[in-house]
Write an enzyme that holds these catalytic residues in place. Structure first.
Site, PDB file in Angstrom:
ATOM      1  N   LYS A  54       1.115  -1.413   0.060  1.00 19.92           N
ATOM      2  CA  LYS A  54      -0.084  -0.009   0.007  1.00 19.92           C
ATOM      3  C   LYS A  54       1.155   0.820  -0.481  1.00 19.92           C
ATOM      4  CE  LYS A  54      -3.493  -2.216   2.190  1.00 19.92           C
ATOM      5  NZ  LYS A  54      -4.326  -3.080   3.514  1.00 19.92           N
ATOM      6  N   GLN A  98      -4.512  -1.975   9.924  1.00 22.80           N
ATOM      7  CA  GLN A  98      -4.295  -3.160   9.089  1.00 22.80           C
ATOM      8  C   GLN A  98      -4.915  -3.889  10.032  1.00 22.80           C
ATOM      9  OE1 GLN A  98      -3.001  -3.542   5.542  1.00 22.80           O
ATOM     10  NE2 GLN A  98      -3.105  -5.456   5.782  1.00 22.80           N
ATOM     11  N   ASP A 121     -10.858   2.041   4.067  1.00 22.25           N
ATOM     12  CA  ASP A 121     -11.262   0.658   4.038  1.00 22.25           C
ATOM     13  C   ASP A 121     -12.723   0.726   3.800  1.00 22.25           C
ATOM     14  OD1 ASP A 121      -9.218  -0.473   3.663  1.00 22.25           O
ATOM     15  OD2 ASP A 121      -8.705  -0.666   5.620  1.00 22.25           O
TER      16      ASP A 121
END
Ligand code: NDP
Length: 296
Positions: A54, A98, A121
């Site tokens: 990422k 994460q 997200d």
């Protein structure tokens, strides 16, 4: 007959290129660069790889990023305090914690601590709820990336029978919502299957579009699908392989070699859905910086 390949690497590169141009334009107008704050708890090797991918993508498209690495002994209270300070920081546009988190931390509670306007997200209940209501929101990157793939290859969705195998909060469930609800690109008749589905084949065999996100290597075999099906394989599974120097190789949830002989379109693993997930994260971070979805 052999399926045409849905090339996620190619489509993701095009998407990243578009984001890069948009970021450039945004900055040329005098705005500061979009900023993504990544929070990594612990040292899970797969999570380190994912956050690295990422970060690299951010650098490619001109998004600034920082990864905060926290001890896996951190308490939920401390983690939420850090998230709250990121929420309050106007220099931070997107926040990504994460997953998975160490087991003493509640995933739900940590996600809810993120300001939904920075939840790139698309996991926050506000974004999930708004998705279900067909309202503007951050969309979970993997299913949103799959919708982009279908659109790119002009694969019809409307009125098709879509079967989603897997019902997780981050892939299967939002996938089913997007396929069935989204006005412009969805409106399929959608079936969602999970571990307790009796006779999986009875459902998969009728799929015009089959999306598999179960985390079970080679769960879907050729005899479970009909001729001409479009197959999207989300699964990323490590299976032992002594011929590979790493000692393993990555396989999907679909028995690719046999299923591709019946399918009209199929995604490979790797190189199918994975690159799209990261590209969509870049797109969401830019949307967050522009406050396109939540103006206030
Ligand atoms: P989860 O483990 O959270 O969810 C798996 C889902 O599949 C659950 O709903 C589960 O059912 C269902 N399931 C498991 N076994 C079966 C079975 N035999 N038959 C039918 N349904 C089954 O996984 P994720 O959704 O997070 O991920 C799924 C896969 O996709 C993994 O391999 C993951 O690595 C990969 N992935 C890939 C991404 C990418 O970018 N390519 C991004 C995210 C994930 P139940 O709900 O009943 O438990």
């Amino acid at each position: 007959m052999s399926a045409e390949i849905i090339d996620g690497r190619k489509v993701a590169a095009l998407l990243r290129e578009r984001v890069q141009e948009d970021v450039q334009e945004w900055c040329t107008k005098g705005n500061r660069r979009p900023f993504l704050q990544v929070i990594l708890v612990g040292d899970d090797p797969a999570s380190i790889v994912y956050t690295g991918t990422k970060t690299k993508a951010c650098m490619e498209v001109g998004i600034e990023t920082d990864t905060m690495v926290l001890q896996d002994t951190i308490s939920e209270f401390e983690l939420k305090e850090i998230i709250q300070s990121c929420n309050a920081n106007d220099e931070i546009d997107g926040i990504l914690v994460q997953m998975p988190l160490p087991s003493h931390l509640s995933q739900h509670s940590v996600i809810e601590a993120i300001d939904h306007r920075k939840d790139v997200d698309g996991f926050h209940p506000m974004n999930v709820g708004r998705l279900s209501l067909n309202q503007p929101c951050f969309k979970s990157c993997t299913p949103a990336g799959i919708m982009e793939l279908l659109k790119h290859y002009s694969i019809p969705v409307k009125s098709q029978h879509a079967v989603v195998v897997g019902a997780s909060n981050i892939v299967g469930s939002p996938m089913a919502v997007m396929l069935s609800r989204e006005n412009s690109s969805g409106k399929a008749t959608t079936t969602i299957c999970h571990k307790y589905t009796r006779d999986l084949t009875a459902h998969t065999i009728h799929a015009d579009i089959l999306i598999v996100a179960a985390g079970q290597p080679h769960l879907i075999k050729a005899e479970m699908v009909k001729q001409g099906v479009v197959v999207i394989d989300v699964g990323i599974n490590r299976v032992a392989d002594e011929t590979n120097e790493k000692g393993y190789r990555l396989v999907g949830d679909v028995d690719y070699d046999s299923v591709k002989k019946k399918a009209s379109w199929i995604t490979p693993v790797p190189g199918g859905v994975g690159p799209m997930t990261v590209a969509m994260l870049m797109k969401n971070t830019l949307l967050a910086a522009k406050k396109s979805l939540y103006p206030n």
